[in-house]
Design a protein around this motif. Sequence first.
Motif, short mmCIF file in Angstrom:
data_model
loop_
_atom_site.label_atom_id
_atom_site.label_comp_id
_atom_site.label_asym_id
_atom_site.label_seq_id
_atom_site.Cartn_x
_atom_site.Cartn_y
_atom_site.Cartn_z
N UNK A 76 -9.74 4.24 -11.21
CA UNK A 76 -9.10 4.92 -10.07
C UNK A 76 -9.12 6.44 -10.24
N UNK A 77 -9.16 7.15 -9.15
CA UNK A 77 -9.20 8.62 -9.17
C UNK A 77 -8.15 9.17 -8.20
N UNK A 78 -7.70 10.37 -8.50
CA UNK A 78 -6.82 11.05 -7.55
C UNK A 78 -7.66 11.65 -6.43
N UNK A 79 -6.99 12.01 -5.35
CA UNK A 79 -7.68 12.64 -4.22
C UNK A 79 -8.40 13.90 -4.68
N UNK A 104 -7.60 2.40 1.41
CA UNK A 104 -6.69 2.21 0.28
C UNK A 104 -7.34 2.46 -1.06
N UNK A 105 -8.49 3.14 -1.07
CA UNK A 105 -9.21 3.38 -2.32
C UNK A 105 -8.85 4.70 -2.96
N UNK A 106 -8.22 5.57 -2.20
CA UNK A 106 -7.67 6.82 -2.74
C UNK A 106 -6.21 6.88 -2.37
N UNK A 107 -5.35 6.81 -3.39
CA UNK A 107 -3.90 6.78 -3.19
C UNK A 107 -3.28 7.42 -4.43
#
Length: 224
Positions: free
Chosen positions: A73-76, A104-107
Motif C-alpha cells: 500500500x502507498x500513501x496518496x 479504494x486503492x489509495x486511502x
Amino acid sequence: MQITAIEPQANKSEQVNLFVDGQRLLTVSALVVERLGLVVGQELNAEQLAQLRREAAVQQALDRALNYLSFRPRSRQEVHHYLRRRGTAPELIEAVLERLTELGLVDDRAFATFWVESRERFHPEGAQALRSELRARGVAPEIAAEVVSQGDDEERALRAGRKKVQALMRGGAGKNYEAFRNQLGAFLLRRGFSYETAKRVVRLLWHEARASAADTDPADEPMD
C-alpha cells in the motif's frame, strides 16, 4: 476520420492498435476502447480524438500506478511523487489519484494503519517516530495521531527491546547493568521512544533477562 480497424497486439492482449482511415493512429488499452464504446466504422471528430488521447494517457499512468501499488500500500503523496518522477503531467496525476481513490486503492487512513501494523510486527518504534514517518509520506497529522496511540509505547518498547536484549546477552552486556542500560537505552531512544519509557523498559528487561539467565549477581543489580 473513421475507425477502420481495432487489432489486439500479439504480445500484449490488454493493448490494441487503433487504425483510422487505414493508418495506425495509436496503441491504447482495450479498457479505454471499451469505456469509450469505440467500434470499427465509427466516425471520430476532433473533440472525440482529443478525449481518446487523454483517456489513453490517463490509463497508461493508471497502469503505472497500479504496478507501483502491487508491492505494498502507498500513501496518496507517494503515488503522486512516483508518477511525477515518471514524467506524468500534473493534470493526469490528479485524474489517476481520483480514480484510485474511487476504487479504494489509495486511502491514507488505511495506509497509515498498514504502516503502523507492519512496523509493530517487524520494527517496533515509538509513537513519535511512527507519526513522523507517516507525516513524511504525506499523511495528515490528524490521521497519524488517530492511528498511532501514545499509550501503546511501553508495549512497543518491550517488543523492540526483547529482540535487542538477545544480542546484548550474547555480547556480554547482560552481566553488567550499566553497560546493559547504556546500550539498550540508546537503542530505544533511537527508535523514537521517550526517555521515561526507555528507562522503565530497560529496568523491566534487565530483571527479565537476569531471571531468565538464572545468574543474578547482587553487585550488578541497579540501584533504585
